[in-house]
Write a protein that holds these residues in place. Structure first.
Motif, PDB file in Angstrom:
ATOM      1  N   MET A 103       0.824  -1.204   0.000  1.00 16.72           N
ATOM      2  CA  MET A 103       0.000   0.000   0.000  1.00 16.72           C
ATOM      3  C   MET A 103       0.864   1.261   0.000  1.00 16.72           C
ATOM      4  O   MET A 103       0.617   2.203  -0.764  1.00 16.72           O
ATOM      5  CB  MET A 103      -0.927   0.012   1.217  1.00 16.72           C
ATOM      6  N   VAL A 104       1.900   1.304   0.836  1.00 17.77           N
ATOM      7  CA  VAL A 104       2.767   2.486   0.918  1.00 17.77           C
ATOM      8  C   VAL A 104       3.507   2.697  -0.402  1.00 17.77           C
ATOM      9  O   VAL A 104       3.534   3.813  -0.946  1.00 17.77           O
ATOM     10  CB  VAL A 104       3.760   2.338   2.083  1.00 17.77           C
ATOM     11  N   PHE A 105       4.116   1.636  -0.935  1.00 16.79           N
ATOM     12  CA  PHE A 105       4.853   1.751  -2.190  1.00 16.79           C
ATOM     13  C   PHE A 105       3.933   2.189  -3.330  1.00 16.79           C
ATOM     14  O   PHE A 105       4.281   3.070  -4.125  1.00 16.79           O
ATOM     15  CB  PHE A 105       5.520   0.421  -2.544  1.00 16.79           C
ATOM     16  N   SER A 106       2.768   1.586  -3.406  1.00 16.55           N
ATOM     17  CA  SER A 106       1.850   1.864  -4.514  1.00 16.55           C
ATOM     18  C   SER A 106       1.289   3.275  -4.436  1.00 16.55           C
ATOM     19  O   SER A 106       1.177   3.966  -5.457  1.00 16.55           O
ATOM     20  CB  SER A 106       0.711   0.843  -4.529  1.00 16.55           C
ATOM     21  N   ARG A 107       0.927   3.730  -3.238  1.00 13.74           N
ATOM     22  CA  ARG A 107       0.376   5.081  -3.121  1.00 13.74           C
ATOM     23  C   ARG A 107       1.452   6.132  -3.405  1.00 13.74           C
ATOM     24  O   ARG A 107       1.170   7.163  -4.004  1.00 13.74           O
ATOM     25  CB  ARG A 107      -0.199   5.289  -1.719  1.00 13.74           C
TER      26      ARG A 107
END
Length: 275
Positions: A103-107
């Protein structure tokens, strides 16, 4: 795969790319004059001695075109390699880890992609010192967002297959799964994307050089050569068209090879090394 199975368009692309790299590697031995050597009058028309004529400072366009191949290809290739290394590692890590890391990488990747690439590059390069290292890193970071998006998509498709689940049950670590299970089975689409990103890097570098924030004079690069000689078009001088044509031809050659690689990729197959 047999050589005779390679289509003629792919051969044309590979030959064009090979010629460009030969010019880049052996520029001092192939170029008739030096990279910055003034050999005649300004914007001299092509003749038997100067095949493509002379530029706005009286330098041989053919020689600068050959030296420019070295600069253009080196910067574009270095930026593409770094962007792919960064994008693939982060995207595969996100696909295998899932949860918070994904989630962190993608956002963060979505945030970076929401910023217009050219505007972001112009702002950053205008603030930071103008040298090749900074230029390569800026291009690589911006391009890695596109690589991340594709890498995560193909990695998620492979991560749910039986042989990956079997590796997890055997207790294999994330690095093993990424480099021994997922990467070999995604190489073909990734190689095709590498070629596509390489072509975009050449065009992006040429754009930055044309705007004055890419390769700095007196070093030759194709985008900068177009900028230096653009005023000659008003007077019917074709000096700017030569490097512009070189950019277009190389981009077409890369895309011909990429199209062939994409046609060979019908679907991802299970099993290590089957892709």
């Amino acid at each position: 795969m047999r050589l005779r199975d390679i289509p003629i368009t792919a051969w044309i692309g590979m030959i064009g790319i090979a010629i460009a790299f030969i010019f880049a590697l052996f520029a001092p031995f192939i170029a008739p004059y030096g990279e910055t050597e003034v050999v005649g009058s300004v914007w001299q028309i092509p003749d038997a001695q100067y095949v493509f004529g002379l530029d706005n400072l009286g330098r041989d366009i053919l020689s600068r075109l050959i030296y420019g191949a070295r600069t253009t290809l080196f910067v574009a290739l270095a930026a593409t390699v770094i962007s792919f290394s960064l994008g693939v590692i982060l995207s595969f890590t996100a696909a295998v880890s899932r949860g918070l890391i994904d989630m962190v990488f993608s956002r963060f990747n979505d945030l970076m992609m929401s910023i217009p690439t050219l505007i972001f590059a112009l702002v950053v390069l205008a603030v930071l010192p103008q040298n090749i290292i900074v230029l390569i890193l800026v291009m690589a970071i911006l391009d890695s967002t596109r690589v991340y998006r594709l890498g995560r998509a193909v990695a998620l498709d492979v991560a749910v297959m039986e042989f990956v689940e079997a590796a997890k049950l055997r207790g294999e670590g994330k690095l093993w799964i990424i480099f021994r299970e997922i990467l070999p089975n995604t190489l073909t689409p990734l190689l095709a994307e590498f070629g596509l990103r390489f072509a975009f890097s050449i065009l992006f570098l040429s754009t930055l050089s044309f705007l004055g924030l890419g390769i700095q004079p007196p070093s030759a690069d194709w985008g900068g050569m177009v900028k230096d000689n653009k005023d000659g078009i008003i007077f019917g001088i074709s000096a700017a068209l030569v490097p512009g044509s070189a950019i277009a031809i190389l981009a077409v050659c890369v895309n011909l090879v990429v199209d062939w690689l994409l046609k060979r990729t019908s679907s991802l197959k299970g099993g290590r090394g089957d892709a």
